[in-house]
Design an enzyme around this catalytic site. Sequence first.
Site, PDB file in Angstrom:
ATOM      1  CD  GLN A  88      -5.178  -9.183  -1.830  1.00 30.33           C
ATOM      2  OE1 GLN A  88      -5.487  -8.082  -2.265  1.00 30.33           O
ATOM      3  NE2 GLN A  88      -4.398  -9.320  -0.764  1.00 30.33           N
ATOM      4  CG  HIS A 152      -3.488  -4.195  -2.602  1.00 25.95           C
ATOM      5  ND1 HIS A 152      -2.497  -3.366  -2.123  1.00 25.95           N
ATOM      6  CD2 HIS A 152      -3.615  -5.188  -1.682  1.00 25.95           C
ATOM      7  CE1 HIS A 152      -2.043  -3.836  -0.973  1.00 25.95           C
ATOM      8  NE2 HIS A 152      -2.706  -4.947  -0.691  1.00 25.95           N
ATOM      9  CD  GLU A 246      -7.022   5.371   6.424  1.00 21.38           C
ATOM     10  OE1 GLU A 246      -5.874   5.741   6.709  1.00 21.38           O
ATOM     11  OE2 GLU A 246      -7.687   5.866   5.474  1.00 21.38           O
ATOM     12  CE1 TYR A 256     -11.487  10.441   2.468  1.00 24.07           C
ATOM     13  CE2 TYR A 256     -11.228  10.766   0.111  1.00 24.07           C
ATOM     14  CZ  TYR A 256     -11.978  10.910   1.269  1.00 24.07           C
ATOM     15  OH  TYR A 256     -13.208  11.527   1.220  1.00 24.07           O
ATOM     16  CE1 TYR A 267       0.179  -6.697   6.026  1.00 23.24           C
ATOM     17  CE2 TYR A 267       0.986  -5.878   3.923  1.00 23.24           C
ATOM     18  CZ  TYR A 267      -0.058  -6.126   4.791  1.00 23.24           C
ATOM     19  OH  TYR A 267      -1.339  -5.794   4.439  1.00 23.24           O
TER      20      TYR A 267
END
Length: 371
Positions: A88, A152, A246, A256, A267
Amino acid sequence: MFKIGSFLALFFILNCKAQVKPNDIPIQDEVVKYTFEPVATGIIIPWGMVILPDGTLLVTEKSGTLFHVKNDVNTEVKNVPKVYKRGQGGLLDIALHPNYEKNGWIYMTFSSEGAEGEGGNTKLIRAKLVDEGLTEIQELYKATPNTTGPNHFGSRIAFDNEGYLYFSIGERDKKFVNPQDITRDGGKVYRLHDDGKIPADNPFVGKAGAKEAIFSYGHRNPQGMIKNPITGEIWTHEHGPQGGDEINIIKKGANYGWPVITYGIDYDGKSISDITEKEGMEQPLYYWLPSIAPGGMVFVTGDRYPDWKGGLLVGAMKFKYLELLKLKDNKVVSRQKIATEIGRVRNVFQGRDGYIYFAVEQKGIFKIIPN
């Protein structure tokens, strides 16, 4: 083989959590009142994009190329820093300084190797564009340590009304290490002055060992960030695991919750946490079950789209559409599909001209033209 017991556990968790509002809002089918005008093609994974004062586009391509798009021609900008291309990671977001027309500063985030061990982590820079090349490149922040993990990195950028710079970094797939630890990078939203200096009133300034640029923590992988044009607050959305994407309103020093509280499961069907709320941890403004894999978001203002005005547009990469969320008193009251089956919508923003632009993987950039 997926065992029956695991299936029942997954069914139970998803259905129990699905009873928690606000997720009981069904999504409406698309009402076609617009067409899509191609603005840029040939960009495989367009990630971030901005419109310059002259109406041309700057578009980051995840593989590491920055394109200057004008008159339907994509010009590769020179002197773009090397990115750490893995999973990513890549060239991520781009933003203009609020006073860009006076100072020319362009801000970008990307995965970078740097000198902190094998692998890479997210870096924030600023630079200026001169003769189709970047100049005066300045490193403002580099997350540490590097890791070889592919997931991430985040990352989005936004400025608030006071000129502070916010950006996000994902928890690098180390959910039980980074997001709850303010001495470590990852799983955070950061706040800086526009030159990279740390504001004296950041919540963890002076805390022993803390990363003082942190503004909020307990995030998973925020890939949407925008200033609310009415309140001036910074809003984010972040990828959950399997379920539990979210939307959050960022507050100074707030936690959070990831991974202590979550509306998603792992997963492999296993539970990450058996609680969805805890004292001292923020609840999301909204969450999705199942996950939509949100990409980019923007508040719709102006009068070009009267039916959408005041709403929030979010890319749904998993389901290949844009999602329009109508809001009332900071609560989602309706959902509607836009651009059904268009493809993986990686980003969406509103241009200086009031039109909505969105980026689709493998296809490029489109402008929404109301009929």
